[in-house]
Enzyme design. Sequence first.
Site, PDB file in Angstrom:
ATOM      1  N   SER A  58      47.207  30.097  39.215  1.00 30.51           N
ATOM      2  CA  SER A  58      48.319  29.267  39.687  1.00 30.51           C
ATOM      3  C   SER A  58      48.696  29.699  41.095  1.00 30.51           C
ATOM      4  O   SER A  58      48.397  30.832  41.505  1.00 30.51           O
ATOM      5  CB  SER A  58      49.523  29.475  38.763  1.00 30.51           C
ATOM      6  OG  SER A  58      50.700  28.924  39.330  1.00 30.51           O
ATOM      7  N   TYR A  78      55.666  34.966  34.252  1.00 28.01           N
ATOM      8  CA  TYR A  78      54.548  34.035  34.508  1.00 28.01           C
ATOM      9  C   TYR A  78      53.855  34.393  35.823  1.00 28.01           C
ATOM     10  O   TYR A  78      52.634  34.512  35.881  1.00 28.01           O
ATOM     11  CB  TYR A  78      55.096  32.601  34.555  1.00 28.01           C
ATOM     12  CG  TYR A  78      54.033  31.567  34.838  1.00 28.01           C
ATOM     13  CD1 TYR A  78      53.073  31.253  33.884  1.00 28.01           C
ATOM     14  CD2 TYR A  78      53.985  30.906  36.061  1.00 28.01           C
ATOM     15  CE1 TYR A  78      52.085  30.306  34.142  1.00 28.01           C
ATOM     16  CE2 TYR A  78      53.009  29.959  36.325  1.00 28.01           C
ATOM     17  CZ  TYR A  78      52.060  29.660  35.369  1.00 28.01           C
ATOM     18  OH  TYR A  78      51.081  28.734  35.614  1.00 28.01           O
TER      19      TYR A  78
END
Length: 279
Positions: A162, A176
Site C-alpha cells: 500500500s 496498518y
Amino acid sequence: LGYKTSVYALSGQVRSLYSYAMNFNDKVIFVTGGSSGIGAAIAVKFAAHGAKVAIVGRNETKLKNVSVECERSGSKPLIIIADVARDGDADKAISATITHFGKIDVLVNNAGITGYSSIVTNDTMVLFDRIMSVNLRAAVYITHLTVPYLIETKGNIINVSSIASTCALSKGHYAYCTSKAALDHFSRCIALELAPKGVRVNTVNPGPVKTDFVENMRTLNAYSDDVWEKLKTIMPLKRIGNSEEIADLVIFVASDNAGSVTGSSFFSDNGSLVRGAFE
Ligand code: NDP
C-alpha cells in the site's frame, strides 16, 4: 518504403514478443484474498492470460462468485476456504494447490485487513496483533511454505502492499501502516536471499481503490460518506484507482517482461504520494 516496412515488421515482432512474455499458459498462480476487490481482479486477469489460478479466502459465497468470473475469462480456479492467519489453514491451502496443479509459479500475497488502531486505547495490542497477523505474518508464513515450489519453477512473488508503507495515511491507522512498511522491507530482504535461486520478489502498492476494504473503513467511521469525492479532489490525477488497473500492474510485474525486476515496489496511486506539502 523499405525502411517503413522493416519498422512495421520489427514492431510486429516486438508485439508478438510482448504477448509471448505476458502469456501465463500453464502457469499456476496462488492468490490470497482472491474472494473480493483487488485479489478477485488479479485472479480473473491471470485466468484471462491463460493461467491456472488458486484463490484463497474465508467467504465461500464470494469465492464461488469469483470462480464464475475466472471461468468466464479463462478457466475454473481452485477455490480454497482458509483463514491465512492460521498456520494450519495455510499449510492445507498450499498442499491443496500442489495436489491439484502440481506446482506454483507465482505467489500473490494480497489478503489484507485494516481497522482503526490507536496507540492509547486499551485494545491497542489486540488490534495490532490482528492486523500484523494477516498483513505480515501470514504473508511471511505462506512465502516460507511456497518458496521450495517457486525455486523449482523459477517463479516469483508479488506482495500487495500500500502507499501506507511510506506515509502515515491518516490518524488511527498506525498498525496498518506499520504492517505494510514491514511487508515492503520483508520483500526487499527476501528478494536478496532468493535472487541466486532465480526467484523474484516485488511489491505492488496501491493508493485508494474503491473496494469493500475502504467501505469497511467507512463503517468504522474512519471516513465520511463523501470520501470518494473528497479523495478525488486531492489526488493529483483527480481520479480514484480501480482493482483492474492494480491487477494489470501485478500481471506485468509477474511476467517475463519484468524478468530483471526484483526487490522493487510499484506504486499505482494517482500521484497521491507526490502531493506537495503545501498544497
Ligand atoms: P477487500 O476487503 O475487498 O479484500 C480483502 C481480501 O482479503 C478478501 O478477499 C478477504 O477474503 C481477504 N482476507 C482478509 N482477511 C483474511 C484472512 N484472515 N484469511 C483469508 N483471507 C482474508 O480489500 P482490497 O481488495 O481492497 O484489499 C486487497 C489488498 O489491497 C489488501 O492487502 C489491502 O491492504 C491492499 N490495499 C487496498 C487498498 C484500497 O484502497 N482498497 C489500498 C492499498 C492497499 P475473505 O473476506 O473471504 O476472507
